[in-house]
Design a protein around this motif. Structure first.
Motif: not given
Length: 128
Positions: A29-30, A33, A52-56, A73, A100
């Motif tokens: 997760y860190s 993507c 992606d890592e920001d949830g998009r 998560s 990413e």
């Protein structure tokens, strides 16, 4: 290391729904993507859904409005909810991951060449 596993493949009838899951290592997760790809014999991997890592989230036109990608998560799990399945959705489905930081912009987000870590794949067969 990065490990991914997809246990949720199945055979279903057209119009039905199916949820795929992909278990992954926590640290994936860190800075990563996560995405779903599918492949039929003789074709390249088709990127269908990523988060992606920001949830998009990002979707291929072929599945937009029918498929939903999400991640949990706490369970270290990536999901693909597939609704209104059709025979054309029959394929081997893979989850994949990429750092990413290796990429710029978002033009790469659904390209299989951008992803360096892959699960073993799971077969989804949709009968008419």
């Amino acid at each position: 290391q990065v490990q991914l596993m997809e246990p949720g493949g199945d055979s279903v009838q057209a119009g039905e729904s199916l949820r795929l899951s992909c278990a992954h290592s926590k640290y994936t997760y860190s800075g990563y993507c996560l995405g779903w790809f599918r492949q039929v014999p003789g074709k390249k991997h088709e990127g269908i859904a990523t988060i992606d890592e920001d949830g998009r989230t990002f979707y291929a036109d072929s599945v937009k409005g029918r498929f939903t990608v999400s991640k949990d998560s706490a369970k270290n799990t990536l999901y693909l909810q597939m609704n209104s399945l059709a025979p054309e959705d029959t394929a081997m489905y893979y989850c994949a991951a990429t750092r990413e930081s290796l990429h710029g912009g978002i033009g790469w987000i659904l390209r299989d060449s951008a992803y360096g870590y892959w699960g073993q794949g799971t077969q989804v067969t949709v009968s008419s």
